[in-house]
Enzyme design. Sequence first.
Site, PDB file in Angstrom:
ATOM      1  N   CYS A  88       0.660  -1.096   0.098  1.00 32.78           N
ATOM      2  CA  CYS A  88       0.067  -0.082  -0.055  1.00 32.78           C
ATOM      3  C   CYS A  88       1.004   1.429  -0.085  1.00 32.78           C
ATOM      4  CB  CYS A  88      -1.019   0.041   1.160  1.00 32.78           C
ATOM      5  SG  CYS A  88      -2.038   1.526   1.323  1.00 32.78           S
ATOM      6  N   CYS A  93      -0.610   4.018   1.716  1.00 33.89           N
ATOM      7  CA  CYS A  93      -0.443   4.041   3.239  1.00 33.89           C
ATOM      8  C   CYS A  93       0.683   4.707   3.830  1.00 33.89           C
ATOM      9  CB  CYS A  93      -0.628   2.663   3.727  1.00 33.89           C
ATOM     10  SG  CYS A  93      -2.110   1.957   3.265  1.00 33.89           S
ATOM     11  N   ASP A  94       1.979   3.935   3.206  1.00 34.59           N
ATOM     12  CA  ASP A  94       3.255   3.995   3.727  1.00 34.59           C
ATOM     13  C   ASP A  94       4.302   5.000   3.003  1.00 34.59           C
ATOM     14  OD1 ASP A  94       2.289   2.324   5.767  1.00 34.59           O
ATOM     15  OD2 ASP A  94       2.900   0.375   4.611  1.00 34.59           O
TER      16      ASP A  94
END
Lengths: 95, 312
Positions: free
Chosen positions: B136, B139-140
């Site tokens: 992801c 996300c990161d």
Amino acid sequence: MSESKESKIVMYATSWCGYCARARQLLASKGQQWEEIDLDEQPGRREEMIEKSGRTSVPQIWIGERHVGGYDDLVALEAVRELDPLLAGEDRADG
Amino acid sequence: MAEVEHRKVVIVGSGPAGYTAAVYAARAELEPVVVAGLQFGGQLMLTTDVENYPGFPDGVTGPEMMELFQKQAERFGTKVLLEDATEVQLGERPFTVKTASAHFTADSVILATGASARWLGIESETRLQNLGVSACATCDGALYREKPMAVVGGGDTAMEEALFLTRFATRVTVVHRRDALRASKIMQERALNHEKIEFAWNSEVDEVLGDEFVTGVRLKDTQTGDTRELPVEALFIAIGHKPNTDLFRGQIDLDDTGYIRVTPGTSRTSAEGVFACGDAMDPVYRQAVTAAGTGCMAAIDAERWLAEQGLA
């Protein structure tokens, strides 16, 4: 059960992150409130999160003294029905 | 034990397909329940900017869009349960769907369980998950500002992830097994022309390197077998998807790769009264808008079938 027993929740998160959004909704669905540290607004606190958690990904969630981890870890606790007791402060902290 | 609750329609899954089915079923006064699962919102929850969904000229983030879908479904009386379906029985009517705390019987079931990202399946990938290995980017990605990163894959998702990561990375290397991309033309062009993106063609990840955190990847040339090391601090896996249909295996017809088979032009599965929509039945288009479209079809097919059976 004493009034102050409910565990304080701290979450390091970013605004884009879908797992963070899921964690928020799952905690909210359980009537919880939490302190959120937004790493987009405060990128300097990333190092602090890594030091405390040993992980580099978001979200990182603490319930009381216990480092739970990310959303998958939250889900794993929910799957074995340990999340509600932990939120209610019935878990012994394991650091 | 949970009390048994009967519903005319139970919808399993909560991406655009599941929630669109819910909007239509709820407006048809079928009082649907959505068993949303703990991965609620589906793959769009892991998407930054949705720029190809009509009606959002300025784009919308995936999580925002899914919140809107959910609100729209709830507005018409859909009940949303944030629990995984643990058992689904489609062999005889009424059907049953169980979760940790609920037990539903249902006159009809709509399957909208979507698909999940595939992983490489090597030991070092698992060991370093959340330590630099991620599926992801949205996300990161922001956590690796001013660092070199790599993305594995050659499709639209991989290009989208790579382009997103250029906001933060010093350099993004796309690692792809072949010498040509599968991605759509527009995404290919954007990635191929981006100054921060480079390509490791004919390469696969042999090992993710690092003790505590990711420090690099060892790449293997798929033609020659030669290996080389690429220093990166984050590795994003974007190598495709598999349909989330394990719960239904043996109960309805699936194709060889696990996608639910439907009668062409409809959402009808091999079990009468069971309908399927979204990525769980669509290996071809796999878009938010097509998932929503087939979700609508499933609700209309279910409503008509229930009416024919005198159950609506």
